[in-house]
Design an enzyme around this catalytic site. Structure first.
Site, short mmCIF file in Angstrom:
data_model
loop_
_atom_site.label_atom_id
_atom_site.label_comp_id
_atom_site.label_asym_id
_atom_site.label_seq_id
_atom_site.Cartn_x
_atom_site.Cartn_y
_atom_site.Cartn_z
N CYS A 196 11.56 -30.26 33.46
CA CYS A 196 10.79 -29.84 34.87
C CYS A 196 10.03 -31.27 35.75
O CYS A 196 9.24 -31.83 35.03
CB CYS A 196 9.29 -29.15 34.33
SG CYS A 196 8.31 -28.58 35.77
N GLY A 226 5.10 -25.67 39.48
CA GLY A 226 4.31 -26.00 38.37
C GLY A 226 4.24 -25.13 37.31
O GLY A 226 3.17 -24.92 36.56
N LEU A 227 5.28 -24.78 36.72
CA LEU A 227 5.27 -23.83 35.51
C LEU A 227 4.31 -22.59 35.55
O LEU A 227 3.84 -22.21 34.66
CB LEU A 227 4.95 -24.47 34.41
CG LEU A 227 6.16 -25.62 33.82
CD1 LEU A 227 5.60 -26.43 32.57
CD2 LEU A 227 7.15 -24.40 32.99
N SER A 287 16.57 -29.02 38.93
CA SER A 287 16.63 -29.45 40.37
C SER A 287 16.64 -30.84 40.29
O SER A 287 16.18 -31.51 39.25
CB SER A 287 15.49 -28.76 40.95
OG SER A 287 14.21 -29.16 40.10
N LYS A 295 11.70 -17.33 32.50
CA LYS A 295 10.87 -18.50 33.18
C LYS A 295 10.62 -19.35 32.07
O LYS A 295 10.31 -18.96 30.71
CB LYS A 295 9.58 -18.00 34.01
CG LYS A 295 8.55 -19.17 34.45
CD LYS A 295 9.27 -20.11 35.49
CE LYS A 295 8.48 -21.34 35.61
NZ LYS A 295 9.40 -22.30 36.72
N GLY A 339 19.98 -20.09 41.11
CA GLY A 339 18.48 -20.33 41.70
C GLY A 339 18.27 -20.03 42.91
O GLY A 339 18.01 -18.70 43.11
O1 HRO Z 1 7.84 -24.62 37.68
C1 HRO Z 1 8.60 -25.54 38.25
O2 HRO Z 1 7.74 -26.15 39.02
C2 HRO Z 1 9.96 -25.81 37.88
C3 HRO Z 1 10.38 -26.12 36.78
CL1 HRO Z 1 9.53 -25.93 35.13
C4 HRO Z 1 11.52 -26.66 36.36
O3 HRO Z 1 12.18 -26.88 35.18
N1 HRO Z 1 12.49 -26.80 37.42
C5 HRO Z 1 11.96 -26.79 38.80
O4 HRO Z 1 12.70 -27.09 39.80
N2 HRO Z 1 10.77 -26.38 38.87
#
Ligand code: HRO
Length: 310
Positions: free
Chosen positions: A128, A72-73, A192, A45, A269
């Site tokens: 992101c 949100g990471l 995404s 992640k 994914g």
């Molecule tokens: O964690 C996320 O919301 C997220 C990340 Cl870091 C990303 O690079 N791409 C995504 O679709 N979600």
């Protein structure tokens, strides 16, 4: 036997199928499950300096044709992943650390931690879409170049970049120039498709909570966008910089299409989240079937072979 192996930035992968960062790869348990699966690599992640809970739930929703997320990471933070990564090497497949941050200095701190942890490759996430108030760095070419230059001064491990989708040839040209100047080792694309909106018409409501329902789209619906981005960079670079194709891979034919467009490997994914780690064995079988049917002896033999019409 069809040879599904691939090489990216000098690192050999037993097969060119791996998880996309974010999909089932936050915890030690999830990372070990990827290690034990048929995946050709373990991708972590995207990590930040401190552990994060991420955005409020619900923050992931799947629908016919794809998914929307605004995670949100959520992640365990640099120090925890730096400790975990050496133990993941026991699975005898490459480990790719996905590096993120909330500001430029975070990335530099993470780079130092990863130099100690020694993953095989680092994938710098410039795309992101889900942190309120933080634009996707990959859409700012000057900022991307500044950051990647600084990372190049620090990182002693080959590093690539995870890019957002671009929708105009001039943007493909511009990002390609930036990445050539900073000597990038590989590119993963696409993240995404940011800030989409899925509506539940019965409840007259959005389907995820953060950011008023806006989130990153993945899965089957984004495949043409992903293929176009892979192809556009292949058309600029050919085999000089390897591309990991990401977006819309559900079956072996989807993998084959990414490779035809110029990808050296693919990431998975949405379908991984839906199906779990057994997806890799299925994709490997389906990819081998189509390669055999088409008379290709290996994955690499069909890379970039997509024909245009004369
Ligand atoms: O964690 C996320 O919301 C997220 C990340 Cl870091 C990303 O690079 N791409 C995504 O679709 N979600």
């Amino acid at each position: 036997m069809t040879d599904l192996s691939t090489v990216i930035a000098g690192v050999t992968f037993p097969n060119g199928l791996m998880n996309a960062s974010g999909a089932l790869c936050v915890t030690q348990e999830e990372l070990e499950a990827l290690g034990a699966s048929e995946a050709g690599a373990i991708v972590t992640k995207s990590m930040t300096p401190q552990a994060r809970q991420g955005n409020p739930e619900p923050r992931y929703f799947s629908f016919t044709g794809g998914s929307i997320n605004s995670m949100g990471l959520p992640n365990l933070g640099y120090p925890v992943y730096a400790k975990l990564i050496p133990s993941l090497r026991r699975f005898s497949k490459p480990v790719i650390a996905s590096l993120a941050g909330l500001q430029p200095d975070d990335f530099l701190e993470g780079a130092r931690a990863l130099n100690e942890a020694r993953p095989d490759l680092v994938e710098v996430n410039l795309s992101c879409p889900n942190i309120p108030g933080k634009p996707q760095i990959g859409y700012d070419f000057e900022e991307s170049e500044r950051l990647l230059e600084k990372l190049g001064d620090i990182l002693t491990i080959p590093f690539g970049v995870k890019l957002p989708p671009y929708f105009d040839p001039i943007h493909h040209q511009k990002i390609a120039q930036v990445l050539q100047r900073v000597n990038i080792a590989f590119v993963t694309m696409i993240n995404s498709v940011g800030n989409g909106l899925v509506v539940d018409p019965e409840r007259e409501r959005v389907v995820i909570k953060p950011k008023g329902g806006f989130g990153g789209l993945g899965g089957r619906i984004i495949k043409p966008v992903a293929l176009a981005n892979v192809r556009a960079l292949w058309n600029i670079w050919g085999d000089r910089i390897p591309i990991i194709g990401t977006g819309g891979v559900e079956n072996g034919v989807d993998v084959f299409e990414h490779i035809l467009c110029g990808a050296s490997a693919v990431q998975v994914g949405t379908v991984l989240v839906e199906e779990g780690c057994r997806v890799f064995a299925r994709l490997a079988r389906e990819l081998a079937e189509i390669l055999i049917r088409k008379g290709y002896g290996s994955l690499m033999a069909c890379r970039g072979k997509l024909q245009e019409m004369s």
